[in-house]
Design an enzyme around this catalytic site. Structure first.
Site, PDB file in Angstrom:
ATOM      1  CG  ASN A 197     -16.997 -35.559  83.945  1.00 12.09           C
ATOM      2  OD1 ASN A 197     -17.661 -35.365  84.949  1.00 12.09           O
ATOM      3  ND2 ASN A 197     -15.789 -36.073  83.967  1.00 12.09           N
ATOM      4  CD  GLU A 253     -14.768 -40.229  82.220  1.00 10.22           C
ATOM      5  OE1 GLU A 253     -14.560 -41.382  82.649  1.00 10.22           O
ATOM      6  OE2 GLU A 253     -14.004 -39.269  82.418  1.00 10.22           O
ATOM      7  CB  CYS A 301     -16.789 -31.700  78.604  1.00  6.55           C
ATOM      8  SG  CYS A 301     -15.229 -32.222  77.916  1.00  6.55           S
ATOM      9  CD  GLU A 315     -16.469 -27.723  80.693  1.00  5.76           C
ATOM     10  OE1 GLU A 315     -16.800 -28.928  80.692  1.00  5.76           O
ATOM     11  OE2 GLU A 315     -15.297 -27.354  80.832  1.00  5.76           O
ATOM     12  CB  CYS A 345     -11.466 -29.541  76.475  1.00  7.95           C
ATOM     13  SG  CYS A 345     -13.045 -29.890  75.683  1.00  7.95           S
ATOM     14  CB  CYS A 382     -15.944 -27.273  76.300  1.00  8.50           C
ATOM     15  SG  CYS A 382     -16.535 -28.909  76.756  1.00  8.50           S
TER      16      CYS A 382
HETATM   17  N1  THU Z   1     -13.707 -32.826  81.253  1.00  8.57           N
HETATM   18  C1  THU Z   1     -14.768 -31.988  81.380  1.00  8.57           C
HETATM   19  O1  THU Z   1     -15.879 -32.392  81.723  1.00  8.57           O
HETATM   20  N2  THU Z   1     -14.579 -30.667  81.115  1.00  8.57           N
HETATM   21  C2  THU Z   1     -13.396 -30.110  80.758  1.00  8.57           C
HETATM   22  O2  THU Z   1     -13.342 -28.942  80.483  1.00  8.57           O
HETATM   23  C3  THU Z   1     -12.189 -30.940  80.722  1.00  8.57           C
HETATM   24  C4  THU Z   1     -12.403 -32.406  80.818  1.00  8.57           C
HETATM   25  C5  THU Z   1     -13.927 -34.242  81.546  1.00  8.57           C
HETATM   26  C6  THU Z   1     -13.929 -35.127  80.351  1.00  8.57           C
HETATM   27  C7  THU Z   1     -13.534 -36.453  80.956  1.00  8.57           C
HETATM   28  O3  THU Z   1     -14.699 -37.097  81.433  1.00  8.57           O
HETATM   29  C8  THU Z   1     -12.678 -36.101  82.119  1.00  8.57           C
HETATM   30  O4  THU Z   1     -12.872 -34.721  82.365  1.00  8.57           O
HETATM   31  C9  THU Z   1     -11.194 -36.354  81.880  1.00  8.57           C
HETATM   32  O5  THU Z   1     -10.791 -35.818  80.684  1.00  8.57           O
END
Ligand code: THU
Length: 295
Positions: free
Chosen positions: A202, A204, A213, A215, A246, A249
């Site tokens: 991920n 941010e 994310c 994925e 999520c 994704c």
């Molecule tokens: N996140 C992911 O990378 N994948 C997911 O399937 C769920 C959430 C990350 C996004 C963000 O950087 C952190 O988790 C918190 O939401």
């Protein structure tokens, strides 16, 4: 008269590292396994932790196998003066268990519990020399492990070499996550039809919605290298539970997901489970739903 319930735990491994934790898991496994049998006047069992050289010696001496092993069982069918059944000795090597837990990508708790249950069943006369015996032993192991709640379904957690590689890479990617805002690390490893694996984490952003994310990072890396068919993805996270992809994704992966696209989820403890993508996103929207065929 009070029923005898004796688990004699001896640490002869020469190290104190992780012994308290090991003792806890091993005793829990013995107690759970005992619950599946009847000992009207109680039982006594001994568990000894040894180092690798020692278990190798014992393996050579008693089984004529000159290599180290994880666990050895020495059944005893005796009764002590109080009437309790003396079941025998379980000899376990924690170092080998640690290595195997890493290799199989599951927790040390699961590995130590399994080895204890397996060995306990040997003390009870179970064996795996022929297919029929083996089936009985495996089914009993599963019942006990399920009761312990170490993991729910042993079959689903059996990892192939490919699964293990995906789990390892997804877990490695946790260190690459850029997540100063959520502090929630996610790593992904995506296997495509060409046999290549693409990793992601991920990423941010101070403007929160601009983040991406793990994925989708992995998926975009794959598609930008010419990949169009996704076979399997492992998703690891730094949380206590599993991080299911999520909604965004799921839709993003759906564009390239093969019919039997598989998802493997990994928790911080290293425990993992499978999920079927078609169950995570039934009726996912595709180009063909707009009358657009993409080959
Ligand atoms: N996140 C992911 O990378 N994948 C997911 O399937 C769920 C959430 C990350 C996004 C963000 O950087 C952190 O988790 C918190 O939401």
């Amino acid at each position: 008269m009070k029923k005898i319930k004796e688990i004699i735990f001896v640490n002869e491994s020469g190290s104190e590292e992780g012994i308290e934790e090991a003792e806890k898991y091993i005793k829990k496994a013995v107690k759970t396994a005992v619950g599946f049998f009847k000992f009207p006047s109680g039982y006594q069992v001994s568990v000894t932790l040894v180092d690798e050289d020692h278990i190798r010696e014992l393996n050579r001496e008693y089984r004529n196998v000159d290599s180290s092993t994880d666990v050895l069982s020495f059944p005893l069918e005796e009764t002590d003066p109080r009437g309790a059944r003396i079941l025998g000795d379980i000899v376990l090597c924690r170092d080998v268990a640690v290595r195997q837990a890493e290799e199989f990508c599951h927790s040390l708790e699961r590995e130590l519990s399994y080895l204890t249950v397996h060995s306990f069943l040997h003390l009870m006369g179970y064996d795996h020399m022929d297919d029929e015996e083996k089936l009985k032993m495996r089914s009993m192991e599963k019942r006990i492990m399920r009761k312990m709640g170490v993991f729910k379904n042993m079959d689903r957690t059996e990892a192939s070499r490919e699964d293990r590689e995906l789990i390892r890479l997804a877990t490695e990617m946790l260190d690459m996550a850029y997540c100063p805002y959520s502090r929630f690390h996610v790593g992904a490893a995506l296997l495509t039809s060409s046999g290549k694996i693409y990793t992601g984490c991920n990423v941010e952003n101070a403007s929160y919605p601009a983040g991406i994310c793990a994925e989708r990072t992995a998926a975009a890396k794959a598609v930008s290298e010419g990949e169009r068919h996704f076979v399997k993805i492992a998703i690891a996270c730094s949380g206590e539970g599993y991080a299911y992809p999520c909604g965004v994704c799921r839709q993003f992966l759906n564009e390239f997901a093969d019919d039997d696209f598989e998802v493997i989820l990994v928790k911080r403890s290293g425990e993992w489970e499978r999920a079927s993508f078609s169950k995570l996103l039934p009726h996912g929207f595709r180009g063909k739903d707009m009358g657009i065929e993409i080959d």
